[in-house]
Design a protein around this motif. Sequence first.
Motif, PDB file in Angstrom:
ATOM      1  N   GLU A   2      -1.219 -11.783   6.930  1.00 12.69           N
ATOM      2  CA  GLU A   2       0.228 -11.765   7.111  1.00 12.69           C
ATOM      3  C   GLU A   2       0.930 -11.896   5.777  1.00 12.69           C
ATOM      4  N   ILE A   5       5.971 -15.879   4.342  1.00 17.09           N
ATOM      5  CA  ILE A   5       7.259 -16.071   5.003  1.00 17.09           C
ATOM      6  C   ILE A   5       8.373 -15.730   4.016  1.00 17.09           C
ATOM      7  N   GLU A  15       8.889 -20.144  12.192  1.00 14.43           N
ATOM      8  CA  GLU A  15       8.379 -20.093  10.824  1.00 14.43           C
ATOM      9  C   GLU A  15       7.726 -21.418  10.433  1.00 14.43           C
ATOM     10  N   SER A  17       6.370 -23.468  12.491  1.00 11.42           N
ATOM     11  CA  SER A  17       5.141 -23.484  13.270  1.00 11.42           C
ATOM     12  C   SER A  17       4.026 -22.747  12.522  1.00 11.42           C
ATOM     13  N   SER A  18       4.347 -21.582  11.986  1.00 10.11           N
ATOM     14  CA  SER A  18       3.362 -20.810  11.224  1.00 10.11           C
ATOM     15  C   SER A  18       2.956 -21.518   9.936  1.00 10.11           C
ATOM     16  N   LYS A  23       2.160 -25.837  16.998  1.00  9.87           N
ATOM     17  CA  LYS A  23       2.903 -25.049  17.981  1.00  9.87           C
ATOM     18  C   LYS A  23       4.336 -25.569  18.076  1.00  9.87           C
TER      19      LYS A  23
END
Length: 119
Positions: A2, A5, A15, A17-18, A23
Motif C-alpha cells: 500500500e 497514508i 487511517e 486504524s491502518s 480495528k
Amino acid sequence: MEPPIARKTYYSIGEVSSLTGLKAHVLRYWESQFDMISPNKNRGGSRVYRMRDIETVLLVKHLLYEKRFTVEGAKRELKEMRKGGRADEARRMHADPAVLQSIREELASLRQVLTLPSG
C-alpha cells in the motif's frame, strides 16, 4: 504494498486504524475507556485524530498488548504517568517510529508549501 497514508494534519479513524494496526471499533472503545484518547470531531461528526492522539493510542496499545495490563490497570498506569509528568515522554517513546516519521515528513511538506518564497 500500500502507498503511505497521505500526509496531512488530521487523520480519519480508518487511517489511524491502518497506522496502528487496530480495528476502528477498538479505537472507539478505547476512546470511551481512556480520557486521554479524545479525538476531535469535524463538522460532519467524524473523528479526526492528531499526532498526539495517535501517540496516545500507541501508548495504550503498548500497555495493553505488550505490558499485558488490564484496561483498569492501564488506566491507573496512565494516571500515574500524568501525575509524575511522564505521560508526554512515554507517549513519544512508545509511538511507532514509522508513523511518527510519516507525520514529521507531512509537517515538513506542509511547512514548505506554506512558506512564502523569498525574493
